[in-house]
Scaffold this motif. Structure first.
Motif, PDB file in Angstrom:
ATOM      1  N   THR A   3     -11.138 -15.510 -47.421  1.00 30.40           N
ATOM      2  CA  THR A   3     -10.148 -16.491 -46.557  1.00 30.40           C
ATOM      3  C   THR A   3      -9.026 -16.933 -47.120  1.00 30.40           C
ATOM      4  O   THR A   3      -9.122 -17.078 -48.471  1.00 30.40           O
ATOM      5  N   ASN A   5      -5.954 -20.522 -46.573  1.00 32.80           N
ATOM      6  CA  ASN A   5      -5.628 -21.444 -45.987  1.00 32.80           C
ATOM      7  C   ASN A   5      -4.394 -21.451 -44.929  1.00 32.80           C
ATOM      8  O   ASN A   5      -3.400 -20.616 -45.759  1.00 32.80           O
ATOM      9  N   THR A  29     -12.985 -26.722 -37.252  1.00 29.97           N
ATOM     10  CA  THR A  29     -11.369 -26.507 -37.240  1.00 29.97           C
ATOM     11  C   THR A  29     -11.221 -25.235 -37.460  1.00 29.97           C
ATOM     12  O   THR A  29     -10.457 -24.202 -36.742  1.00 29.97           O
ATOM     13  N   SER A  30     -11.790 -24.564 -38.638  1.00 23.15           N
ATOM     14  CA  SER A  30     -11.147 -23.145 -39.149  1.00 23.15           C
ATOM     15  C   SER A  30     -11.998 -22.129 -38.282  1.00 23.15           C
ATOM     16  O   SER A  30     -11.280 -21.125 -37.770  1.00 23.15           O
ATOM     17  N   GLN A  31     -13.011 -22.358 -37.629  1.00 22.70           N
ATOM     18  CA  GLN A  31     -13.705 -21.459 -36.744  1.00 22.70           C
ATOM     19  C   GLN A  31     -12.899 -21.263 -35.391  1.00 22.70           C
ATOM     20  O   GLN A  31     -12.690 -20.265 -34.693  1.00 22.70           O
ATOM     21  N   THR A  34      -9.422 -19.664 -36.025  1.00 28.67           N
ATOM     22  CA  THR A  34      -9.620 -18.120 -35.864  1.00 28.67           C
ATOM     23  C   THR A  34      -9.997 -17.418 -34.816  1.00 28.67           C
ATOM     24  O   THR A  34      -9.406 -16.674 -34.345  1.00 28.67           O
TER      25      THR A  34
END
Length: 105
Positions: A3, A5, A29-31, A34
């Protein structure tokens, strides 16, 4: 998966919408970002409409959406193929029933 940022300044009201939706889904938030970006690129890469095709869109509950998503993951089907299959099956059943009613007369 490797991954990297991604950082971006966005309007506060949009940030609040993202936070609310992410919390509803119970994901990070990342999920969530994405998921949104993958959906965007899937839509962008989709075949363009021609005069022989039409778009069919509808809203469903989050619960039903998740059930469908789980089913698609288990079966390996694509959402479009699954929905078209259901529509064709229903239409064929109805046509079959109409034919049987006419023959019974």
């Amino acid at each position: 998966m490797e991954t990297k940022n991604l950082c971006a300044q966005i309007p506060i009201d949009l940030h609040q919408k993202v936070s609310d939706e992410r919390e509803k889904k119970g994901i990070t938030t990342s999920q969530y970002v994405t998921e949104i970006l993958e959906e965007f690129y899937r839509m962008k890469e989709a075949k363009p409409m021609t005069k022989d095709t039409r778009t069919l869109a509808l809203q469903i509950s989050e619960e039903l959406f998740e059930r469908i998503k789980d089913h698609l993951q288990k079966t390996g089907m694509k959402q479009k193929d699954f929905i078209i299959g259901l529509i064709l099956e229903a239409l064929e059943d109805e046509e079959h029933n109409e034919t049987n009613e006419v023959e019974a007369m």
